[in-house]
Design an enzyme around this catalytic site. Structure first.
Site, short mmCIF file in Angstrom:
data_model
loop_
_atom_site.label_atom_id
_atom_site.label_comp_id
_atom_site.label_asym_id
_atom_site.label_seq_id
_atom_site.Cartn_x
_atom_site.Cartn_y
_atom_site.Cartn_z
CD GLN A 112 7.26 -7.92 3.83
OE1 GLN A 112 6.42 -8.70 3.38
NE2 GLN A 112 7.89 -7.05 3.06
N GLY A 130 5.50 3.73 -8.91
CA GLY A 130 6.22 2.44 -9.01
C GLY A 130 5.24 1.27 -8.99
CG HIS A 131 3.02 0.44 -5.49
ND1 HIS A 131 3.17 1.53 -4.68
CD2 HIS A 131 3.62 -0.59 -4.85
CE1 HIS A 131 3.80 1.19 -3.57
NE2 HIS A 131 4.10 -0.10 -3.65
CG HIS A 137 5.06 4.77 -4.99
ND1 HIS A 137 5.67 4.01 -5.95
CD2 HIS A 137 5.46 4.24 -3.80
CE1 HIS A 137 6.42 3.08 -5.38
NE2 HIS A 137 6.30 3.18 -4.07
N GLY A 171 0.80 -1.23 0.00
CA GLY A 171 0.00 0.00 0.00
C GLY A 171 0.83 1.26 0.00
CB VAL A 211 8.89 4.33 -11.11
CG1 VAL A 211 8.33 5.71 -11.44
CG2 VAL A 211 8.34 3.29 -12.08
CD GLN A 257 9.84 -8.27 -2.30
OE1 GLN A 257 9.76 -8.05 -1.11
NE2 GLN A 257 9.15 -7.58 -3.19
CE LYS A 289 13.16 1.43 -3.39
NZ LYS A 289 12.21 0.99 -2.41
CG ASP A 290 11.60 -4.09 -3.00
OD1 ASP A 290 12.02 -3.84 -1.87
OD2 ASP A 290 10.71 -3.39 -3.56
P1 AMP Z 1 5.86 -2.58 -1.66
O1 AMP Z 1 4.49 -2.01 -1.55
O2 AMP Z 1 6.95 -1.62 -1.27
O3 AMP Z 1 5.99 -3.94 -1.01
O4 AMP Z 1 6.09 -2.82 -3.21
C1 AMP Z 1 5.21 -3.60 -3.98
C2 AMP Z 1 5.86 -3.87 -5.32
O5 AMP Z 1 6.11 -2.64 -5.99
C3 AMP Z 1 7.22 -4.56 -5.16
O6 AMP Z 1 7.35 -5.55 -6.19
C4 AMP Z 1 8.19 -3.45 -5.35
O7 AMP Z 1 9.44 -3.85 -5.85
C5 AMP Z 1 7.46 -2.57 -6.36
N1 AMP Z 1 7.98 -1.20 -6.28
C6 AMP Z 1 8.01 -0.40 -5.19
N2 AMP Z 1 8.60 0.77 -5.48
C7 AMP Z 1 8.97 0.72 -6.78
C8 AMP Z 1 9.63 1.62 -7.67
N3 AMP Z 1 10.04 2.83 -7.29
N4 AMP Z 1 9.82 1.22 -8.94
C9 AMP Z 1 9.42 -0.01 -9.35
N5 AMP Z 1 8.79 -0.90 -8.57
C10 AMP Z 1 8.56 -0.55 -7.29
#
Ligand code: AMP
Length: 284
Positions: A61, A36-37, A34, A31, A176, A153, A149-150
């Site tokens: 985690q 990236g999501h 942004h 959640g 992103v 992971q 980004k991860d």
């Molecule tokens: P999170 O909500 O941080 O667990 O991220 C969910 C998914 O979005 C994960 O696969 C992250 O790697 C991806 N993600 C988060 N931030 C970015 C970003 N800036 N650019 C690309 N993917 C992202």
């Protein structure tokens, strides 16, 4: 868009959709959405019949209780954003429903979890593997979308899928960034104005390392990155590694033509941020 909270309900719904021949794309998130999501969601909407986004701040985690407590939660805003990109189902479960009993399962990813995030966040990847396995069972996707980004992971999830024979295709999309280079992250919301100004120094450090790759030895690039970040206010480097992009094994030297992943983690004030960059040594 349907909003589903209960595990039983998502299982039933997805079973029906799968049986009726729908192709299911899945974007797992925590959640505070942004761009990236949203790029992952747009790709899923384009490539599948049904897109499911999960929003679940997964307690298992987090190795730092404060990080879990302070993780941004913006579900109302997230719901509106999901509608704008054409997401079909939001799955937002409660922790008690996901973890009816404490799981005693322990995953081991060998050398992959002994470095970087695995080394510095004990138990983190065990929590990631547990929740991703559960989510894959609940949602039964054909394809699951993750961000570079991860990077570590993604490697862990690929190993999980292969090791447990999940029938899921894992795809990865690029990082992103904000205009000033800062990798978008939900945790950026926790930075104050001054910290937000220094946070792009992580990207600056990656660029500095990229410039020196191929000209300078690895140990001297690492020293340059450390020196650069130590001159920044409120920045505390946790690690910087030049790694193999597939195994994420840290490298002590690099060859012409080699692909590497530059990986960094640092605290900016109280907020721990990560970033990375894939570099082909032919192109530097
Ligand atoms: P999170 O909500 O941080 O667990 O991220 C969910 C998914 O979005 C994960 O696969 C992250 O790697 C991806 N993600 C988060 N931030 C970015 C970003 N800036 N650019 C690309 N993917 C992202």
């Amino acid at each position: 868009m349907e909003v589903i909270e209960r595990v039983d309900t998502i299982r039933e719904r997805m079973q029906t959709l799968r049986c009726s021949g729908k192709r299911i794309g899945f974007v797992p998130t925590m959640g505070a959405l942004h761009e990236g999501h949203l790029q992952l969601l747009r790709a899923s909407v384009q490539e599948n019949d049904i897109t499911v986004c999960s929003i679940f701040v997964n307690p298992t985690q987090f190795n730092n209780p404060d990080d879990y407590k302070l993780y941004p939660r913006t579900i109302a805003q997230d719901t509106e954003l999901l509608k704008t990109v054409g997401c079909d189902i939001l799955f937002a479960p409660k922790a008690e429903d996901v973890y009816v009993q404490q799981s005693l399962l322990q995953f081991s990813f060998g050398p992959l979890e002994a470095v970087m995030e695995g080394e510095h966040r004990p138990g983190h990847f065990n929590g990631v593997a547990t929740v991703v396995s559960k989510l894959f069972h609940f949602v039964q996707p054909h394809r699951a979308y993750f961000g570079q980004k991860d990077l570590q992971q993604v490697a862990i999830v690929k190993q999980l899928v292969q090791g447990l024979s999940f029938d899921v295709e894992v795809v990865r999309y690029p990082i992103v960034r904000e205009e000033d280079g800062l990798a978008m992250s939900s945790r950026n919301k926790r930075l104050d104005a001054k910290q937000r100004q220094t946070a792009p120094s992580l990207y600056g450090a990656l660029q500095l390392a990229k410039q020196q790759l191929g000209n300078k030895p690895v140990y001297s690039i690492k020293a340059a990155v450390e020196a650069y970040l130590s001159s920044m206010d409120e920045v505390q480097l946790e690690y910087f590694e030049i790694t193999d992009p597939d195994t994420l094994r840290p490298l002590t030297n690099v060859q012409p033509g080699q692909e590497v992943a530059l990986c960094i983690a640092a605290f900016v004030g109280p907020v721990r941020l990560i970033d990375n960059m894939l570099v082909n040594l032919n192109e530097v």
